[in-house]
Design a protein around this motif. Sequence first.
Motif, PDB file in Angstrom:
ATOM      1  N   MET A  43     -23.898  -6.911 -37.509  1.00  0.00           N
ATOM      2  CA  MET A  43     -24.542  -7.259 -36.239  1.00  0.00           C
ATOM      3  C   MET A  43     -24.291  -8.721 -35.885  1.00  0.00           C
ATOM      4  O   MET A  43     -23.913  -9.055 -34.764  1.00  0.00           O
ATOM      5  CB  MET A  43     -26.046  -7.032 -36.338  1.00  0.00           C
ATOM      6  CG  MET A  43     -26.471  -5.582 -36.302  1.00  0.00           C
ATOM      7  SD  MET A  43     -28.191  -5.414 -36.849  1.00  0.00           S
ATOM      8  CE  MET A  43     -29.058  -6.313 -35.569  1.00  0.00           C
ATOM      9  N   GLY A  44     -24.525  -9.599 -36.872  1.00  0.00           N
ATOM     10  CA  GLY A  44     -24.380 -11.021 -36.601  1.00  0.00           C
ATOM     11  C   GLY A  44     -22.972 -11.373 -36.189  1.00  0.00           C
ATOM     12  O   GLY A  44     -22.748 -12.107 -35.219  1.00  0.00           O
ATOM     13  N   VAL A  87     -28.745  -7.980 -31.082  1.00  0.00           N
ATOM     14  CA  VAL A  87     -27.530  -8.782 -30.990  1.00  0.00           C
ATOM     15  C   VAL A  87     -27.433  -9.419 -29.614  1.00  0.00           C
ATOM     16  O   VAL A  87     -27.156 -10.609 -29.464  1.00  0.00           O
ATOM     17  CB  VAL A  87     -26.285  -7.924 -31.267  1.00  0.00           C
ATOM     18  CG1 VAL A  87     -25.025  -8.729 -31.040  1.00  0.00           C
ATOM     19  CG2 VAL A  87     -26.309  -7.398 -32.688  1.00  0.00           C
ATOM     20  N   SER A  90     -29.665 -12.263 -29.284  1.00  0.00           N
ATOM     21  CA  SER A  90     -29.224 -13.474 -29.976  1.00  0.00           C
ATOM     22  C   SER A  90     -28.072 -14.134 -29.217  1.00  0.00           C
ATOM     23  O   SER A  90     -28.008 -15.353 -29.132  1.00  0.00           O
ATOM     24  CB  SER A  90     -28.842 -13.164 -31.426  1.00  0.00           C
ATOM     25  OG  SER A  90     -27.729 -12.320 -31.476  1.00  0.00           O
TER      26      SER A  90
ATOM     27  N   GLN B 157     -29.772 -12.831 -37.290  1.00  0.00           N
ATOM     28  CA  GLN B 157     -28.690 -12.593 -36.321  1.00  0.00           C
ATOM     29  C   GLN B 157     -28.209 -13.899 -35.722  1.00  0.00           C
ATOM     30  O   GLN B 157     -27.013 -14.140 -35.580  1.00  0.00           O
ATOM     31  CB  GLN B 157     -29.180 -11.709 -35.162  1.00  0.00           C
ATOM     32  CG  GLN B 157     -29.490 -10.299 -35.539  1.00  0.00           C
ATOM     33  CD  GLN B 157     -28.436  -9.748 -36.430  1.00  0.00           C
ATOM     34  OE1 GLN B 157     -27.276  -9.712 -36.048  1.00  0.00           O
ATOM     35  NE2 GLN B 157     -28.811  -9.362 -37.625  1.00  0.00           N
TER      36      GLN B 157
END
Lengths: 346, 269, 245
Positions: A43-44, A87, A90, B157
Amino acid sequence: MHMADALLSPAVGTTLWAGTAAITGFASHRLKKQIDDRTIPLMGVLGAFIFASQMINFTIPGTGSSGHLGGGMILAVLLGPHAAFLVMASVLTVQALFFADGGLLALGCNVWNLGVYPCYLVYPFLYKPLAGGGKSPGRVLTASVVSAAVALQLGAFSVVLETLLSGKSELPFEAFLLLMQPIHLVIGIVEGFVTAGVINYVRTARPEILASMAASRPLGRDVQLRKVLATFAVLAVVTGGVLSWFASTHPDGLEWSIQRVTGSDSLPEAGQGIVSVLKRFQEKTAVLPDYSFAPAGNEAQKAEESPAWPMVDGGTSAAGIVGAAVVLGMVLLVGLGIRSFRGRNS
Amino acid sequence: MTFNRNYFDIGRLDRLAYGRTWVHRLDPRSKVVATLLYLLTVVSLPKYEVAALTPFFLFPVLLAALAGIPARFILRKMLIVSPFAIVIGIANPLLDTRTAVVIAGTPLSGGLLSFFSILLKFALTVGTTLLLIATTSFPGVCHAFRRLGVPSLFVSQLMFLYRYLFVLMEEAMRIVRAREMRSFGARGAEIRVYVRLVGTLFLRTVDRAERIYDAMLSRGFQGDIPTLGRSRMAAADLLFVATTVGFLGLFRFVPVTEGIGRLAQGVLG
Amino acid sequence: MSHHIVEFKDVHFRYPDGTEALRGVNFRITHGESVGIVGANGAGKSTLLMHINGCLLPTAGTVTIGDFALTAKTRREVRKKVGVVFQNPDDQLFMPTVFDDVAFGPLNLGMDDAAVRERVDQALALVNGRQLKDKPPHHLSAGQKSSIAIAAVMAMGPDILAMDEPAASLDPRSRRLLIALLNTFNHSKIVASHDLDLILDVCQRCIVIGGGTVVADGPAREILTNAALLEANNLELPLTLQGRS
């Protein structure tokens, strides 16, 4: 199409902050229980991917303007709604900080407009039924284009609403819509093509990736309709509550835009209810009365002449302008002073 | 196919954040909280307010000066920020032409006032947000978020995004350059090429995620990204927040500008 | 307790796509040994390293690390014993600051805050990287990145340090520093690399992998001077031994 701090009223800003914070909490909670560990770095890094891919622009055929990958739709298709939402949130947070794109107060609005719609509304209710199993490139294309366009239309419409409810812009509702919706229709369709293109490219090049991503998702079946509707209902009630409170306290906000929208001249009576309470409170606490709440007689008279008007009178504003010049000069001096002091010391 | 030049500034902004001044050393939480309060206060000023916004410039100017952030860089970044607010605001003077005030014989329309107000708010909010990130390292902001109760999954995240942002930007640049070298500047079929480039970047990203996951497992990852308890807020941090709040209250509820203006008018006769 | 610390017994591995990467690998490594693993591209070096800490599990045969036979159940324990530094430091350093990255392992071992800080400090001191503590990895040079990647692994206190192409992206000076650093460690070391000079400088023993099996295994001086053997495996004599005039 990022909503901006400067157009926002605190009430609209904080309401949407509260809404997106609640959804962020919900999504994290959900994911934590169901997620495959593997998905956390994925995800990151995909967030960084969306960011980096937006760095590359391409020319939209026939328009001369440039387009890029939006993010919300493709993430939802790849990661499922909860992970995609986090996501996207972010990505928007980093944009708000590093680009001041939109800004921190408008972050709630932007996450709502660009995250909630594609992930929680469009993906489960439009994309999935349209794309079916996602095996046919044609269906993926149709589904992506329709979904991206609808998601962006919802987003653009929300920007219009958020701006009008904030009451800082004079643009009439219809004109604003005409300004926002068509251009975002084009952008949305282009984004849909790009999204489908990337998904189909990945499917041909490395089919196992989509399969393993789908497998590592929270227990399939995505979102349940009932829960989504319930969440939206709760948020709608909260939003409605806050906004109506806001409406009753802020004469040049909601009513103003409603008046613009409906074209009616009837104005609600300012100075009632919470407004008058606040005003009295302010008169008691403030050393000098704030000049938007000028002395009663003057205000009443002004209010009769042009009710939608702020209570400014010539004298106050002349002092205001002189003061503004002096204040800005002082601030500049302070800044330069510190700088030269630091320069000498280092 | 072009690069968005915005992206090249991130690196510089990011480097500034690792300075060593007093402002940089403040606890990130105190700066995040002070900035949020500041933004809320600024946008809470009424639609036609112009003069009362000016004292709020003190906060970003002080931050920039004390932290040694080059003002020119921040100003330039403000100019290339997405001008959505200005585009929307510029309609105000055209639509709202009724005279609101007459100053020194010049009538000013309400639309003009509200447009100026939007411009000032734009400068204040964008400038201060950029200064927050220019004086606080992004990992610091992440730790602040976590300590302020933001869900840890979301914070991790943000951390991954920040960590791999620069890595993937370089990768994207390499891919685009490799294509440009072979296309000899030829144009056409932009979307199709774009899709191929982005698809390649995507596949490399997924492979990278896999390698990162292996590296994490090798160091005992069990599904949680653990963090260390950080230092407590020091007196300086609390003082910073308290002072900010005090000034915000003063500038918001007391017509400072007007008072100074009257004083100046009195002095000048 | 067994004397040897790493043992591969007839290890086979087949990737899901059918590629057979390892076909019966056998070797033993004892305490304090430093072993170079060389071989052509695709010979199976990286796959082999992935078995040492259980990122991959053998499809047949056994891998024994210390007292544990490597299985899905024991791999957490095994990972405490073996630190693996993968090829690309950017994938290895995944946390946003050097400190957070080095602290990641110790925190996962469940240490308390004070112990973690102590560990991080020691590990950074080991690679002369204390002053980099608060930096984000993208502000580091390639050489700094690879030493921090080593520190991050050493902070877990492993018995064995395994590395995949540790010097691949380093300039000559950083490479020299890395070699000096590796020679200060008394751990068992396993280094997979194409950089035969580095192997010659760091390792006493060398294993040549080809076609998924061990082709040769012996003292590094002997193996790395055997031109015929090296050439048969797409390798060459180390530059220092090529005696150009």
